[in-house]
Design an enzyme around this catalytic site. Sequence first.
Site: not given
Ligand SMILES: [Mg+2]
Length: 416
Positions: A147, A224, A226, A250, A276, A297, A326, A330, A353, A416
């Site tokens: 990525r 990505d 986002h 993405e 995601e 995702r 995803h 986290d 990922e 974001w």
């Molecule tokens: Mg992403």
Amino acid sequence: MRITQAEVLVSSPGRNFVTLRITTDDGLTGLGDATLNGRELAVAAYLSEHVVPLLIGRDAHQIEDTWQYLYRGAYWRRGPVTMASIAAVDTALWDIKAKAAGMPLYQLLGGRSREGLLCYGHASGVDLPELFDSINEHLEEGYRAIRVQTGIPGLPSVYGVASSKNASAGSDSGTDSRYDYEPARRNAVPVEETWDTRAYLRHAPTVFEAVRNEFGPELPLLHDAHHRLTPIQAAKLGKSLEPYDLFWLEDVTPAENQAVLRRVREHTTTPLAIGEVFNSIWDYKQLFEEQLIDYVRSPVTHAGGITALRRIFDYAAVYQIKSGVHGPTDVSPVGLAAAVHLGIAIPNFGIQEYMQHSPATLEVFRTAHTFEDGLLKPGEAPGLGVEYDDEVAGSFPYEAAYLPVNRLLDGSMHDW
Ligand SMILES: [Mg+2]
């Protein structure tokens, strides 16, 4: 086999994790990941206040019935908190069932369909030289897909780009500074970032042109956006990146309004990945049936568990849509292990990922899965193959953390 105990474990080895541990009267234990980045304690409370009391005494083998009991029984359907909670129970019960069978979990999901999971790593740099160094570092670690995220001239910080100059693997804090953009920050309030879509749309194609010139046509490249673009901006980006043959683009738009993806699809053949932040099979219905995306995702952790995500993948397969789970840090090692067992078994695996958990995280969660030659492999330990060390976890107490927020140059709130 009855459930005798269910414990909600909150720890913060490098970042916050919420883990559910279920114990049975046979003495077996199972783990499930319930981590919702930046809103962790909401899920911990949902589990401990509303779910754990319902689990005691239930038959641990009745995974589907327990899933339906928690989903239909809440009356209030879907949502990230509810579905992360159900996911944790579901994953822990699959872990227990596989341990009871004495098999690694993937054997119960139909057995191995491939040798390992092709993974992509996160390369980033504030400029091209830093980006090229980061790509080379990931290639040396064995990654076969990358990525690519870069800084944008004029913006002080950008999602997905490590802020530290000469960012490198490993540090005294046990975190990986190559990925310092990713954990929710341990601040009292969210960090505020600045965004300029026009500057981004101008800059992104020049980066991919440079990367292709440097690394050649073979290397699978991902990117990505986002959730930051309007449909026509997303269409423009997809079109401008076509010469550089991306594996996927993405999250081009905030996908609550799924119909806008029609506009993107009309204009570009760049493959699209989304989901995601989704948490239900229903979030994918229109995207699948109109074939508006190419990759799913959702992780096990946020989509309602192994039971629910396998159902989503089977539905996707009807439309030749593949998995692209995803896998930021986290998603705990428990959530990642669940993805690895599911990914090794399903027919329509696409890519996984893989950011690599920090050494501190891996002291708390001891994993059987391995990363070799760019492939994640589940290992042969019974169940998920993850053990949770309570003693080490005790030295990493929870700390409040938030994901950043994003503002346009005029101060307006943006995605974001
Ligand atoms: Mg992403």
